[in-house]
Motif scaffolding. Structure first.
Motif, short mmCIF file in Angstrom:
data_model
loop_
_atom_site.label_atom_id
_atom_site.label_comp_id
_atom_site.label_asym_id
_atom_site.label_seq_id
_atom_site.Cartn_x
_atom_site.Cartn_y
_atom_site.Cartn_z
N PRO A 1 18.77 -2.05 20.15
CA PRO A 1 18.46 -2.27 21.57
C PRO A 1 19.64 -2.04 22.49
O PRO A 1 19.45 -1.56 23.63
CB PRO A 1 18.00 -3.74 21.60
CG PRO A 1 18.53 -4.36 20.37
CD PRO A 1 18.57 -3.27 19.35
N VAL A 2 20.85 -2.36 22.07
CA VAL A 2 22.01 -2.19 22.96
C VAL A 2 22.31 -0.71 23.18
O VAL A 2 22.62 -0.29 24.30
CB VAL A 2 23.24 -2.92 22.39
CG1 VAL A 2 24.49 -2.59 23.21
CG2 VAL A 2 23.01 -4.42 22.39
N THR A 3 22.20 0.10 22.15
CA THR A 3 22.45 1.52 22.33
C THR A 3 21.36 2.17 23.18
O THR A 3 21.65 3.08 23.96
CB THR A 3 22.55 2.24 20.97
OG1 THR A 3 21.44 1.86 20.15
CG2 THR A 3 23.82 1.89 20.26
N ILE A 4 20.13 1.73 23.05
CA ILE A 4 19.05 2.24 23.90
C ILE A 4 19.36 1.92 25.36
O ILE A 4 19.20 2.76 26.25
CB ILE A 4 17.70 1.61 23.50
CG1 ILE A 4 17.30 2.03 22.08
CG2 ILE A 4 16.61 1.99 24.50
CD1 ILE A 4 17.10 3.51 21.91
N SER A 5 19.81 0.70 25.62
CA SER A 5 20.16 0.31 26.98
C SER A 5 21.30 1.16 27.52
O SER A 5 21.27 1.61 28.67
CB SER A 5 20.55 -1.17 26.99
OG SER A 5 20.96 -1.58 28.28
N ALA A 6 22.33 1.40 26.70
CA ALA A 6 23.48 2.19 27.14
C ALA A 6 23.08 3.63 27.44
O ALA A 6 23.66 4.28 28.32
CB ALA A 6 24.57 2.16 26.07
N ALA B 1 30.18 -2.14 24.00
CA ALA B 1 31.03 -1.46 23.02
C ALA B 1 31.59 -2.45 22.01
O ALA B 1 31.53 -2.23 20.79
CB ALA B 1 32.15 -0.70 23.74
N ALA B 2 32.16 -3.55 22.50
CA ALA B 2 32.76 -4.53 21.61
C ALA B 2 31.71 -5.21 20.75
O ALA B 2 31.92 -5.45 19.55
CB ALA B 2 33.53 -5.58 22.42
N VAL B 3 30.55 -5.51 21.33
CA VAL B 3 29.50 -6.21 20.59
C VAL B 3 28.94 -5.33 19.48
O VAL B 3 28.76 -5.79 18.33
CB VAL B 3 28.37 -6.67 21.54
CG1 VAL B 3 27.16 -7.15 20.75
CG2 VAL B 3 28.87 -7.79 22.45
N VAL B 4 28.68 -4.06 19.77
CA VAL B 4 28.12 -3.18 18.74
C VAL B 4 29.17 -2.88 17.67
O VAL B 4 28.83 -2.78 16.47
CB VAL B 4 27.57 -1.89 19.37
CG1 VAL B 4 27.13 -0.90 18.28
CG2 VAL B 4 26.40 -2.21 20.28
#
Length: 420
Positions: A334-339, A292-295
């Motif tokens: 990629p981070v949202t896909i992982s989440a 959350a913080a990174v995105v």
């Protein structure tokens, strides 16, 4: 009982295979983009007619993206990757032949095959990458997408070099096709069977008759989750930001800031390098601060870069701001896909990842071209305000990416493939 050492070795090979093929697809895409002017000259068509030829890539890509999720759920990721790899190679060879024979229809058909293969493979790769993450308990998707970005840098440099020495475009693309074929064979052999296949969890009869598997209705069922809807909106914005740079950045610098064509191409190269750097170095940030913080920070950084490109009258400052644009856009997809796949119940992870991947790729493929229509009325720099607004909206809803209590990254769902 599975031998832990065997499982670890298989997982390492699985992950390396995904990295290799994503690198190969990046090289193939950038190789085509770099040789587009040469293909246009070989076909002796106008820019408008070349736009119609390029439409084959959009048609194929959207068809592949929309079909991939359902095919993975029915047959597993490995088979879908196999089909995607075959279409990629066939498409490159047909494009090469069409360019050599100066046949526009051949290039159009080759691009349609190439796009379909790319769409099929990339959604399946996201599902495979999310499964590897759950197995190893560490971020994998940012590096996976980083390999694609690295491949685009390598392909662009290769294309620029071969263009400079007037190497025939047909032979260039044929050689890339052979390299992709070799990478595809090794990848398919290393990827375990069954990833994302619902029948591996629910049984064939239930899979055929269950509500979740009933065609479009089943694929839409996952969107009943409000959290997934917010994740989908985030990936829409981040994919739009990335795709807009891929489609328009060189022209934005040339038309919007008065630079030369070479400077525009170099600016795009700078963006690609920033994207690659962000994806390869983002893992420790994700572990330390959470998605959350990174995105949220990524969206803000990208928004600052886009704002400087839009509102600054200095071409030099705008070119430097592209680094912020690339770094900020690098981790969002990629981070949202992982989440999306994190903390899902049995059989749900692959469906959720496929749904969000499809939404992201739809934005990536369809969204940026729509900016062209807006630019006809307000100019390309002003049209990029849409990207800025989307990034600001994404930054406000990143709370949806917080990990659910009791659902660690290392959780392995029941749809995990058989590793031994």
């Amino acid at each position: 009982m599975k031998n832990p050492q065997v499982v670890e070795a298989v997982t390492r090979r699985w992950r390396a295979a995904l990295f290799l093929f994503m690198l190969a697809t990046g090289v193939s895409m950038a190789s085509w983009v770099a040789r587009t002017p040469a293909v246009r000259d070989a076909l002796e068509v106008s820019t408008g007619a070349m736009g119609l030829v390029l439409f084959g890539l959009s048609i194929g890509s959207m068809a592949g993206v929309l079909a991939s999720g359902g095919l993975v759920r029915r047959h597993g990721g490995r088979l879908v990757i196999t089909v995607g790899a075959v279409l990629l190679v066939a498409g490159l060879l047909v494009i090469a032949g069409g360019a050599a024979l100066e046949v526009s229809g051949g290039v159009f058909g080759g691009l349609a095959l190439f796009g379909a293969g790319m769409g099929l493979a990339e959604v399946a790769f996201n599902i495979e990458g999310a499964a590897v993450e759950r197995t190893v308990g560490r971020p994998v998707l940012p590096v996976l997408h980083g390999c694609f970005s690295l491949g685009t840098v390598v392909g662009a440099l290769l294309g620029m070099g071969l263009t400079a020495v007037r190497f025939p475009v047909g032979w260039h693309l044929a050689a890339v096709a052979l390299a992709v074929a070799a990478a595809g064979v090794w990848t398919v052999r290393a990827v375990p069977a069954g990833t994302g296949r619902e029948s591996a969890v629910t049984g064939d009869a239930e899979f055929r008759g269950g509500d979740r598997a009933r065609g479009v209705r089943g694929q839409l069922a996952v969107w009943r989750d409000r959290r997934l809807v917010l994740i989908g909106l985030i990936v829409l914005a981040m994919a739009f930001a990335e795709g807009s740079a891929n489609d328009w950045l060189p022209l934005l610098m040339v038309d919007g800031h008065g630079t030369g064509a070479t400077a525009g191409s170099l600016t795009f190269m700078l963006f690609a390098v920033a994207m690659t750097t962000g994806r390869f170095t983002g893992g420790p940030l994700l572990v330390r601060y959470g998605p959350a913080a990174v995105v949220r920070a990524s969206a803000v950084v990208a928004a600052v870069g886009v704002a400087l490109v839009i509102f600054s009258d200095s071409a030099l400052l705008a070119g430097a701001a592209v680094v912020l644009w690339g770094l900020g856009a690098s981790l969002g997809f990629p981070v949202t896909i992982s989440a999306a796949g994190e903390g899902a119940g049995p059989g749900d992870a692959s469906a959720r990842v496929a749904a969000v991947s499809t939404a992201g790729y739809a934005a990536f493929l369809v969204g940026p071209p729509s900016l062209g229509f807006l630019a006809d009325h307000v100019g390309l720099r002003n049209a990029m305000v849409v990207v800025l607004v989307l990034l600001g909206g994404a930054a406000l809803i990143t709370g949806a990416l917080r990990r659910r209590p009791g659902a660690p990254v290392s959780e392995v769902p029941a749809s995990q493939p058989d590793l031994v």
